[in-house]
Design a protein around this motif. Structure first.
Motif: not given
Length: 260
Positions: A19-32, A193-200, A241-247
């Motif tokens: 549950f924490a990962y979309p929120w972590r993704g939000l902080g990763f992109v727009y904060g960190k 939203y986890l599809d992108w690393p799996l697709s690669r 963006p938050a969910a892609v980064a979180g995924g």
């Protein structure tokens, strides 16, 4: 977060971790890592445009759809029941509009999501993920849209009967639409939203479902948080963006070797 913590432990703990990962993704992109913001502009603008289109479509179609199922009765006492029906129909169509919003956003943002996920994975691991040249990137963009459409078809085949029941069966139909719709959509969002690393890594659809099954509890938590983000005003526009980064964060932390 240690990989072992995600792979073991009580399932509720795994759900809350996911549950924490979309929120972590939000902080990763727009904060960190604000340098990533330039990779999110198109997603945000497209999300706003899709949201506006869904609202306009819902407003334009509500009277005709509700009236098609039950027109205003002549009997005075039936009018009260008709008003109740109109409220229930409005709620059911709002839920349907919400699911349509999710699906459309996934399609139109697909090529941009892939690039953002790739940048996030590079920052996390210090290594370039599987990548290619310009011609291959064009093919990847086309493939991303094709995969997104395939996921939408799968989603529609499951949810369309539930939508119809929700519209046609008062009470129980709406309960089924909300409860099953929430559960299935949460899992759909987590895989989406986890599809992108799996697709690669050229992982097929069947193997992606196996991946979802292996990590179902953190994936359910992740999808539930993404689902919740969509209901929060303003923040919902930054969901993609938050969910892609979180995924991508979740994929790296799970550390599950899925390469063929």
């Amino acid at each position: 977060m240690a990989r072992a913590d995600l792979a073991q432990g009580f399932f509720l703990a795994q759900v809350f971790r996911g549950f924490a990962y979309p929120w972590r993704g939000l902080g990763f992109v727009y904060g960190k890592h604000p340098s990533l913001i330039r990779y999110t502009v198109f997603q945000v603008l497209l999300t706003v445009a899709v949201f506006a289109a869904v609202i306009v479509g819902w407003s334009a179609s509500y009277d005709s759809i509700a009236g098609l199922l039950w027109s205003r009765p002549e009997s005075a006492w039936l009018v009260w029941l008709w008003y109740l029906y109109r409220i229930v129909a409005a709620l059911a169509l709002a839920v349907v509009g919400y699911f349509v919003f999710i699906v459309l956003v996934g399609i139109v943002c697909a090529p941009f999501n892939s690039k953002l996920s790739q940048k996030v994975e590079t920052l996390l691991t210090g290594r370039l993920p599987p990548s290619t040249g310009f011609a291959d990137e064009v093919r990847e963009a086309i493939r991303d849209i094709r995969v997104a459409l395939g996921k939408v078809f799968f989603y529609a085949m499951v949810m369309l009967p539930v939508f119809l029941i929700g519209l046609l069966v008062p009470g129980l139909g709406q309960i089924l639409l909300v409860v099953f719709g929430w559960l299935f959509t949460a899992l759909y969002l987590s895989l989406d939203y986890l599809d992108w690393p799996l697709s690669r890594r050229r992982i097929g659809f069947g193997d992606r479902l196996s991946y979802l099954k292996r990590h179902r509890w953190p994936m359910l938590g992740f999808g539930a948080a993404a689902f919740l983000l969509l209901w929060i005003p303003v923040l919902s526009f930054f969901l993609v963006p938050a969910a892609v980064a979180g995924g991508t964060l979740l994929f790296v932390d799970l550390g599950d070797r899925v390469e063929n």
